[in-house]
Motif scaffolding. Structure first.
Motif, PDB file in Angstrom:
ATOM      1  N   THR A  46     -51.848 -11.994  18.470  1.00  0.00           N
ATOM      2  CA  THR A  46     -51.473 -10.791  17.733  1.00  0.00           C
ATOM      3  C   THR A  46     -50.150 -10.220  18.216  1.00  0.00           C
ATOM      4  OG1 THR A  46     -52.716  -9.383  19.246  1.00  0.00           O
ATOM      5  CG2 THR A  46     -53.885 -10.213  17.316  1.00  0.00           C
ATOM      6  N   GLY A  47     -49.812 -10.537  19.436  1.00  0.00           N
ATOM      7  CA  GLY A  47     -48.563 -10.004  19.975  1.00  0.00           C
ATOM      8  C   GLY A  47     -48.733  -8.613  20.537  1.00  0.00           C
ATOM      9  N   GLY A 102     -44.657 -10.240  22.412  1.00  0.00           N
ATOM     10  CA  GLY A 102     -44.878  -9.803  21.038  1.00  0.00           C
ATOM     11  C   GLY A 102     -44.812 -10.895  19.990  1.00  0.00           C
ATOM     12  N   SER A 103     -44.546 -12.098  20.417  1.00  0.00           N
ATOM     13  CA  SER A 103     -44.414 -13.159  19.412  1.00  0.00           C
ATOM     14  C   SER A 103     -45.777 -13.703  18.987  1.00  0.00           C
ATOM     15  CB  SER A 103     -43.557 -14.292  19.963  1.00  0.00           C
ATOM     16  OG  SER A 103     -44.220 -14.934  21.032  1.00  0.00           O
ATOM     17  N   GLY A 104     -46.764 -13.543  19.847  1.00  0.00           N
ATOM     18  CA  GLY A 104     -48.091 -14.033  19.517  1.00  0.00           C
ATOM     19  C   GLY A 104     -48.282 -15.505  19.824  1.00  0.00           C
ATOM     20  N   GLU A 105     -47.224 -16.133  20.232  1.00  0.00           N
ATOM     21  CA  GLU A 105     -47.316 -17.547  20.555  1.00  0.00           C
ATOM     22  C   GLU A 105     -47.217 -17.728  22.060  1.00  0.00           C
ATOM     23  OE1 GLU A 105     -44.281 -19.577  18.489  1.00  0.00           O
ATOM     24  OE2 GLU A 105     -44.867 -18.837  16.536  1.00  0.00           O
ATOM     25  N   ALA A 106     -47.972 -18.685  22.519  1.00  0.00           N
ATOM     26  CA  ALA A 106     -47.936 -18.951  23.945  1.00  0.00           C
ATOM     27  C   ALA A 106     -46.538 -19.422  24.324  1.00  0.00           C
ATOM     28  CB  ALA A 106     -48.967 -20.008  24.306  1.00  0.00           C
ATOM     29  N   PRO A 107     -45.962 -18.806  25.306  1.00  0.00           N
ATOM     30  CA  PRO A 107     -44.608 -19.188  25.712  1.00  0.00           C
ATOM     31  C   PRO A 107     -44.577 -20.621  26.200  1.00  0.00           C
ATOM     32  CG  PRO A 107     -45.597 -17.696  27.316  1.00  0.00           C
ATOM     33  CD  PRO A 107     -46.528 -17.764  26.144  1.00  0.00           C
ATOM     34  N   ALA A 108     -43.576 -21.331  25.756  1.00  0.00           N
ATOM     35  CA  ALA A 108     -43.435 -22.723  26.164  1.00  0.00           C
ATOM     36  C   ALA A 108     -43.056 -22.809  27.627  1.00  0.00           C
ATOM     37  CB  ALA A 108     -42.364 -23.400  25.309  1.00  0.00           C
ATOM     38  N   GLU A 109     -43.622 -23.786  28.246  1.00  0.00           N
ATOM     39  CA  GLU A 109     -43.342 -23.941  29.676  1.00  0.00           C
ATOM     40  C   GLU A 109     -41.917 -24.424  29.875  1.00  0.00           C
ATOM     41  OE1 GLU A 109     -45.707 -23.836  32.233  1.00  0.00           O
ATOM     42  OE2 GLU A 109     -47.419 -23.315  31.012  1.00  0.00           O
ATOM     43  N   ALA A 132     -49.210 -22.791  19.797  1.00  0.00           N
ATOM     44  CA  ALA A 132     -50.371 -22.320  20.545  1.00  0.00           C
ATOM     45  C   ALA A 132     -50.369 -20.803  20.598  1.00  0.00           C
ATOM     46  CB  ALA A 132     -50.344 -22.900  21.946  1.00  0.00           C
ATOM     47  N   LYS A 133     -51.534 -20.263  20.364  1.00  0.00           N
ATOM     48  CA  LYS A 133     -51.618 -18.812  20.405  1.00  0.00           C
ATOM     49  C   LYS A 133     -51.618 -18.318  21.838  1.00  0.00           C
ATOM     50  CE  LYS A 133     -54.030 -18.044  16.058  1.00  0.00           C
ATOM     51  NZ  LYS A 133     -55.259 -17.502  15.437  1.00  0.00           N
ATOM     52  N   CYS A 134     -51.062 -17.173  21.968  1.00  0.00           N
ATOM     53  CA  CYS A 134     -51.015 -16.562  23.288  1.00  0.00           C
ATOM     54  C   CYS A 134     -52.443 -16.214  23.716  1.00  0.00           C
ATOM     55  CB  CYS A 134     -50.149 -15.312  23.223  1.00  0.00           C
ATOM     56  SG  CYS A 134     -50.157 -14.383  24.759  1.00  0.00           S
ATOM     57  N   PRO A 135     -52.849 -16.666  24.859  1.00  0.00           N
ATOM     58  CA  PRO A 135     -54.221 -16.408  25.301  1.00  0.00           C
ATOM     59  C   PRO A 135     -54.474 -14.955  25.648  1.00  0.00           C
ATOM     60  CG  PRO A 135     -52.981 -17.480  27.053  1.00  0.00           C
ATOM     61  CD  PRO A 135     -52.083 -17.451  25.837  1.00  0.00           C
ATOM     62  N   CYS A 166     -47.439  -7.238  24.017  1.00  0.00           N
ATOM     63  CA  CYS A 166     -47.979  -8.222  24.945  1.00  0.00           C
ATOM     64  C   CYS A 166     -46.837  -8.744  25.807  1.00  0.00           C
ATOM     65  CB  CYS A 166     -48.630  -9.361  24.185  1.00  0.00           C
ATOM     66  SG  CYS A 166     -49.217 -10.680  25.262  1.00  0.00           S
ATOM     67  N   LEU A 167     -47.024  -8.598  27.089  1.00  0.00           N
ATOM     68  CA  LEU A 167     -45.942  -9.006  27.990  1.00  0.00           C
ATOM     69  C   LEU A 167     -45.966 -10.500  28.269  1.00  0.00           C
ATOM     70  CD1 LEU A 167     -46.016  -6.080  30.546  1.00  0.00           C
ATOM     71  CD2 LEU A 167     -44.498  -6.414  28.594  1.00  0.00           C
ATOM     72  N   ASN A 168     -47.028 -11.135  27.830  1.00  0.00           N
ATOM     73  CA  ASN A 168     -47.101 -12.574  28.082  1.00  0.00           C
ATOM     74  C   ASN A 168     -46.264 -13.357  27.083  1.00  0.00           C
ATOM     75  OD1 ASN A 168     -48.257 -14.805  29.562  1.00  0.00           O
ATOM     76  ND2 ASN A 168     -49.386 -15.259  27.702  1.00  0.00           N
ATOM     77  N   CYS A 169     -46.317 -12.922  25.846  1.00  0.00           N
ATOM     78  CA  CYS A 169     -45.548 -13.633  24.816  1.00  0.00           C
ATOM     79  C   CYS A 169     -44.444 -12.753  24.258  1.00  0.00           C
ATOM     80  CB  CYS A 169     -46.495 -14.058  23.705  1.00  0.00           C
ATOM     81  SG  CYS A 169     -47.256 -12.668  22.852  1.00  0.00           S
TER      82      CYS A 169
END
Ligand SMILES: [Zn+2]
Length: 63
Positions: A28-29, A56-63, A20-23, A51-54
């Protein structure tokens, strides 16, 4: 010709988990943020940051 009974053979579902892409950064990261300077916080441009959410990986962090 003999009619062959149409058998529905279920195609094997190949496990291909699409990350899943980071929203936040849209995958893009990176996120662009407006840079403000001075006391009036004048916008001088945009800066690309991690991006502090992922992280920089560009993928939505797994819960
Ligand atoms: Zn992100």
């Amino acid at each position: 010709m003999s009619a062959v009974a149409a058998r529905k053979t279920p195609e094997p579902v190949t496990a291909d988990p699409e990350p899943a892409k980071c929203p936040v950064c849209k995958g893009t990261g990176e996120v662009s943020r407006t840079v403000h300077v001075g006391r009036k916080h004048r916008a001088v441009g945009q800066q690309t940051g991690l991006c502090l959410n992922c992280l920089g990986s560009g993928e939505a962090p797994a819960e």
